[in-house]
Design a protein around this motif. Structure first.
Motif, PDB file in Angstrom:
ATOM      1  N   LEU A 260       0.848  -1.184   0.000  1.00 51.76           N
ATOM      2  CA  LEU A 260       0.000   0.000   0.000  1.00 51.76           C
ATOM      3  C   LEU A 260       0.885   1.237   0.000  1.00 51.76           C
ATOM      4  O   LEU A 260       1.824   1.337   0.800  1.00 51.76           O
ATOM      5  CB  LEU A 260      -0.903   0.014   1.231  1.00 51.76           C
ATOM      6  CG  LEU A 260      -1.727   1.292   1.458  1.00 51.76           C
ATOM      7  CD1 LEU A 260      -2.826   1.423   0.416  1.00 51.76           C
ATOM      8  CD2 LEU A 260      -2.311   1.302   2.877  1.00 51.76           C
ATOM      9  N   ALA A 261       0.595   2.167  -0.901  1.00 54.80           N
ATOM     10  CA  ALA A 261       1.287   3.459  -0.919  1.00 54.80           C
ATOM     11  C   ALA A 261       0.355   4.505  -0.342  1.00 54.80           C
ATOM     12  O   ALA A 261      -0.825   4.569  -0.698  1.00 54.80           O
ATOM     13  CB  ALA A 261       1.698   3.831  -2.335  1.00 54.80           C
ATOM     14  N   SER A 262       0.862   5.326   0.555  1.00 53.43           N
ATOM     15  CA  SER A 262       0.076   6.416   1.141  1.00 53.43           C
ATOM     16  C   SER A 262       0.853   7.717   1.016  1.00 53.43           C
ATOM     17  O   SER A 262       2.072   7.749   1.195  1.00 53.43           O
ATOM     18  CB  SER A 262      -0.249   6.125   2.613  1.00 53.43           C
ATOM     19  OG  SER A 262       0.937   6.071   3.386  1.00 53.43           O
ATOM     20  N   GLY A 263       0.136   8.778   0.686  1.00 52.90           N
ATOM     21  CA  GLY A 263       0.741  10.100   0.601  1.00 52.90           C
ATOM     22  C   GLY A 263       0.008  11.060   1.504  1.00 52.90           C
ATOM     23  O   GLY A 263      -1.218  10.955   1.691  1.00 52.90           O
ATOM     24  N   GLY A 264       0.746  12.008   2.080  1.00 47.47           N
ATOM     25  CA  GLY A 264       0.126  12.891   3.053  1.00 47.47           C
ATOM     26  C   GLY A 264       0.495  14.345   2.876  1.00 47.47           C
ATOM     27  O   GLY A 264       1.387  14.703   2.094  1.00 47.47           O
ATOM     28  N   ASN A 265      -0.211  15.174   3.625  1.00 42.44           N
ATOM     29  CA  ASN A 265       0.074  16.605   3.631  1.00 42.44           C
ATOM     30  C   ASN A 265       1.374  16.919   4.343  1.00 42.44           C
ATOM     31  O   ASN A 265       1.836  18.067   4.316  1.00 42.44           O
ATOM     32  CB  ASN A 265      -1.089  17.354   4.304  1.00 42.44           C
ATOM     33  CG  ASN A 265      -1.039  18.843   4.068  1.00 42.44           C
ATOM     34  OD1 ASN A 265      -0.659  19.301   3.004  1.00 42.44           O
ATOM     35  ND2 ASN A 265      -1.421  19.618   5.090  1.00 42.44           N
TER      36      ASN A 265
ATOM     37  N   ALA B  84       2.779  18.472  -0.336  1.00 35.69           N
ATOM     38  CA  ALA B  84       1.814  17.396  -0.125  1.00 35.69           C
ATOM     39  C   ALA B  84       1.805  16.416  -1.296  1.00 35.69           C
ATOM     40  O   ALA B  84       1.927  16.804  -2.462  1.00 35.69           O
ATOM     41  CB  ALA B  84       0.422  17.980   0.076  1.00 35.69           C
ATOM     42  N   VAL B  85       1.631  15.131  -0.975  1.00 36.85           N
ATOM     43  CA  VAL B  85       1.633  14.078  -1.991  1.00 36.85           C
ATOM     44  C   VAL B  85       0.251  13.432  -2.022  1.00 36.85           C
ATOM     45  O   VAL B  85      -0.117  12.672  -1.128  1.00 36.85           O
ATOM     46  CB  VAL B  85       2.706  13.004  -1.703  1.00 36.85           C
ATOM     47  CG1 VAL B  85       2.722  11.965  -2.818  1.00 36.85           C
ATOM     48  CG2 VAL B  85       4.080  13.642  -1.556  1.00 36.85           C
ATOM     49  N   LYS B  86      -0.501  13.773  -3.048  1.00 35.80           N
ATOM     50  CA  LYS B  86      -1.808  13.169  -3.261  1.00 35.80           C
ATOM     51  C   LYS B  86      -1.776  12.196  -4.437  1.00 35.80           C
ATOM     52  O   LYS B  86      -2.400  11.134  -4.406  1.00 35.80           O
ATOM     53  CB  LYS B  86      -2.848  14.257  -3.521  1.00 35.80           C
ATOM     54  CG  LYS B  86      -4.214  13.718  -3.941  1.00 35.80           C
ATOM     55  CD  LYS B  86      -5.108  14.838  -4.428  1.00 35.80           C
ATOM     56  CE  LYS B  86      -6.397  14.311  -5.001  1.00 35.80           C
ATOM     57  NZ  LYS B  86      -7.221  15.378  -5.594  1.00 35.80           N
ATOM     58  N   ALA B  87      -1.055  12.561  -5.503  1.00 35.01           N
ATOM     59  CA  ALA B  87      -1.031  11.774  -6.742  1.00 35.01           C
ATOM     60  C   ALA B  87      -0.133  10.551  -6.579  1.00 35.01           C
ATOM     61  O   ALA B  87       1.076  10.673  -6.373  1.00 35.01           O
ATOM     62  CB  ALA B  87      -0.536  12.632  -7.903  1.00 35.01           C
ATOM     63  N   LEU B  88      -0.737   9.361  -6.667  1.00 41.33           N
ATOM     64  CA  LEU B  88      -0.013   8.095  -6.574  1.00 41.33           C
ATOM     65  C   LEU B  88      -0.541   7.146  -7.645  1.00 41.33           C
ATOM     66  O   LEU B  88      -1.754   7.085  -7.874  1.00 41.33           O
ATOM     67  CB  LEU B  88      -0.197   7.454  -5.195  1.00 41.33           C
ATOM     68  CG  LEU B  88       0.333   8.218  -3.974  1.00 41.33           C
ATOM     69  CD1 LEU B  88      -0.172   7.571  -2.691  1.00 41.33           C
ATOM     70  CD2 LEU B  88       1.863   8.246  -3.980  1.00 41.33           C
ATOM     71  N   ALA B  89       0.352   6.410  -8.305  1.00 36.89           N
ATOM     72  CA  ALA B  89      -0.088   5.484  -9.350  1.00 36.89           C
ATOM     73  C   ALA B  89       0.914   4.340  -9.471  1.00 36.89           C
ATOM     74  O   ALA B  89       2.103   4.574  -9.721  1.00 36.89           O
ATOM     75  CB  ALA B  89      -0.227   6.203 -10.689  1.00 36.89           C
TER      76      ALA B  89
ATOM     77  N   LEU C  82       7.008  -0.624  -9.287  1.00 32.96           N
ATOM     78  CA  LEU C  82       7.263   0.749  -9.719  1.00 32.96           C
ATOM     79  C   LEU C  82       6.079   1.633  -9.348  1.00 32.96           C
ATOM     80  O   LEU C  82       4.942   1.378  -9.743  1.00 32.96           O
ATOM     81  CB  LEU C  82       7.501   0.795 -11.237  1.00 32.96           C
ATOM     82  CG  LEU C  82       7.732   2.178 -11.846  1.00 32.96           C
ATOM     83  CD1 LEU C  82       8.967   2.856 -11.256  1.00 32.96           C
ATOM     84  CD2 LEU C  82       7.846   2.076 -13.370  1.00 32.96           C
ATOM     85  N   LEU C  83       6.364   2.683  -8.587  1.00 34.62           N
ATOM     86  CA  LEU C  83       5.333   3.622  -8.140  1.00 34.62           C
ATOM     87  C   LEU C  83       5.679   5.018  -8.641  1.00 34.62           C
ATOM     88  O   LEU C  83       6.827   5.460  -8.531  1.00 34.62           O
ATOM     89  CB  LEU C  83       5.256   3.636  -6.609  1.00 34.62           C
ATOM     90  CG  LEU C  83       4.297   4.663  -5.989  1.00 34.62           C
ATOM     91  CD1 LEU C  83       2.846   4.257  -6.218  1.00 34.62           C
ATOM     92  CD2 LEU C  83       4.590   4.838  -4.490  1.00 34.62           C
ATOM     93  N   ALA C  84       4.687   5.717  -9.187  1.00 28.57           N
ATOM     94  CA  ALA C  84       4.842   7.120  -9.569  1.00 28.57           C
ATOM     95  C   ALA C  84       4.116   7.979  -8.547  1.00 28.57           C
ATOM     96  O   ALA C  84       3.034   7.629  -8.077  1.00 28.57           O
ATOM     97  CB  ALA C  84       4.274   7.366 -10.967  1.00 28.57           C
TER      98      ALA C  84
ATOM     99  N   VAL D 191       1.069  18.969  -9.106  1.00 26.70           N
ATOM    100  CA  VAL D 191       0.626  17.678  -9.642  1.00 26.70           C
ATOM    101  C   VAL D 191      -0.552  17.194  -8.795  1.00 26.70           C
ATOM    102  O   VAL D 191      -0.392  16.903  -7.615  1.00 26.70           O
ATOM    103  CB  VAL D 191       1.765  16.639  -9.635  1.00 26.70           C
ATOM    104  CG1 VAL D 191       1.288  15.327 -10.265  1.00 26.70           C
ATOM    105  CG2 VAL D 191       2.989  17.167 -10.368  1.00 26.70           C
ATOM    106  N   CYS D 192      -1.726  17.114  -9.435  1.00 25.01           N
ATOM    107  CA  CYS D 192      -2.938  16.760  -8.705  1.00 25.01           C
ATOM    108  C   CYS D 192      -3.275  15.276  -8.796  1.00 25.01           C
ATOM    109  O   CYS D 192      -3.833  14.711  -7.857  1.00 25.01           O
ATOM    110  CB  CYS D 192      -4.117  17.567  -9.228  1.00 25.01           C
ATOM    111  SG  CYS D 192      -3.907  19.354  -9.099  1.00 25.01           S
ATOM    112  N   ALA D 193      -2.984  14.636  -9.936  1.00 26.09           N
ATOM    113  CA  ALA D 193      -3.348  13.230 -10.120  1.00 26.09           C
ATOM    114  C   ALA D 193      -2.454  12.612 -11.189  1.00 26.09           C
ATOM    115  O   ALA D 193      -1.909  13.313 -12.056  1.00 26.09           O
ATOM    116  CB  ALA D 193      -4.816  13.095 -10.516  1.00 26.09           C
TER     117      ALA D 193
END
Length: 416
Positions: free
Chosen positions: A241-246, A276-281, A289-291, A321-323
């Protein structure tokens, strides 16, 4: 042509022929000398331009049939450059769409139904027939809706609320199945499904794994973020699981080390972003590989090896970068942006050369969702519009069977 020999034959050599009976008769010794001289000078030729045997057929270094088949193969294997439309296929009004970077208000399910939250109401669009329906409107004491996420079956929808609760809905019957309470102390802005596990991220910095099959649904708690969790994505394998936060942090959590007895320790803590990191793919063709994309103070897209935690590359995009979305059929990545251009950018991976830049939104493009076939991308922005882009082309398997309705939303120009 030997002009000297031609002149000799025309003036002298033919005088002794039968067509010239007045020719002077040479003595035997003179004739013998002439023959010897002609042999020495290679003059025993009777024609100026002599036809010889037909020249041999030249040898083909590459057989013609092989050459033609090779050219045919090259022509067949050379892929024509895909046409990428520069404008959206369709633009719909989305009144009261909440303009909040930290929320996730758009998702496209496996049954080809798009869910979008407009303030307190969740709407469903069936892309196969263009029908629209209102799923639920929550009260002001519970709303607004802060996140939506389809279960893998495409039938059940999770709805995160501003009051910290999460509702589960059956989209077919339009009935609420469960109300998950006690997960968070404040709004739930991000969610992600992993089979029967619904993972929720809150403004309180906590990440909760909820087993929706059982009464006591909280089975794991991940603690690591100090501020709001605004991005959550499970890998295709369901192991990471990748999580991004403020707090500008990305955490990688691994289920193999998860424990229900205590707060689970992260597998990797990635601190290179400066906003802040919201965009994860997660990459569809390389499982580890995670962007990730950073907010307005960072503006970068970074690529990570989630096995080692190494940052493989970083690209400055010049704007928030939003998404992020990967192309399911090609090695391409699509990013949506905020100030100053509010654009979409299609990147070629791994070179990260820009293939296209798509504009049309007049405010930051906060939310993106991808159709089940991987062709169409829906974007929702702070300008209260929903746009559909044919940015990823058409997969080979789908070309033989064109859609019955090429514009499924042609009957509508508003969401409500």
């Amino acid at each position: 042509m030997d002009l000297d020999y031609a002149h000799y034959m025309l003036t002298q050599g033919r005088k002794g022929g039968k067509e010239n009976p007045t020719a002077t008769v040479n003595s035997p010794s003179r004739e013998a000398y002439r023959k010897q001289l002609a042999e020495a000078l290679n003059l025993n030729r009777t024609r100026i331009l002599a036809f010889k045997n037909k020249p041999p057929t030249p040898v083909e270094l590459i057989p013609q049939d092989h050459l033609s088949s090779s050219l045919h193969y090259q022509a067949k294997s050379t892929k024509p450059r895909r046409y990428i439309p520069q404008t959206s296929e369709r633009t719909l009004d989305a009144p009261d769409l909440v303009d909040d970077f930290y929320l996730n208000l758009l998702d496209w399910g496996s049954k080809n139904v798009l869910a979008i939250a407009l303030e307190n109401t969740v709407y469903l669009w069936d892309a196969s027939n263009g029908s629209t329906s209102e799923l639920v409107t929550v009260g002001d004491e519970d709303g607004p809706v802060t996140s939506v996420n389809w279960a893998p079956d495409g039938l059940h929808l999770a709805i995160g609320l501003n009051n910290s609760n999460v509702q589960l809905w059956d989209s077919a019957s339009c009935k609420q199945l469960r109300n998950l309470r006690g997960c968070h102390r404040s709004r739930v802005g991000s969610m992600a499904w992993n089979n029967h596990i619904l993972t929720t991220g809150g403004m309180d910095g906590k990440i909760i794994n909820n087993d929706v099959r059982i009464r006591s649904h909280i089975v794991e708690t991940y603690r690591g973020h100090q501020q709001e969790v605004c991005g959550l994505k499970w890998s295709a394998s369901g192991q990471q699981l990748a999580s991004g936060g403020n707090d500008n942090i990305i955490h990688i959590w691994d289920r193999s080390v998860a424990s229900s007895n205590s707060a689970t320790q992260w597998f990797h803590r990635l601190e290179e972003h400066t906003s802040a990191v919201k965009a994860l793919a997660w990459c569809p063709f390389q499982g580890n590989l995670l962007a990730s994309g950073g907010g307005g103070g960072d503006r970068s897209i970074k690529f990570w090896n989630t096995h080692t935690g190494a940052c493989l590359n970083s690209i400055d995009t010049g704007s928030q970068v939003c998404a992020l979305l990967w192309n399911k059929n090609e090695r391409e990545l699509l990013s949506s942006h905020g100030f100053t251009q509010n654009q979409l950018v299609l990147w070629k991976y791994p070179s990260m050369l820009q293939m296209a830049e798509l504009t049309g939104h007049t405010s930051r493009v906060l939310y993106m969702a991808q159709s089940p076939d991987g062709c169409t991308v829906a974007t929702a922005a702070g300008d209260e519009t929903l746009r559909f882009w044919n940015v990823f082309g058409v997969p080979e398997v789908a070309k033989a069977a064109p859609k019955a309705n090429p514009e499924p939303f042609s009957r509508f120009n508003r969401i409500r």
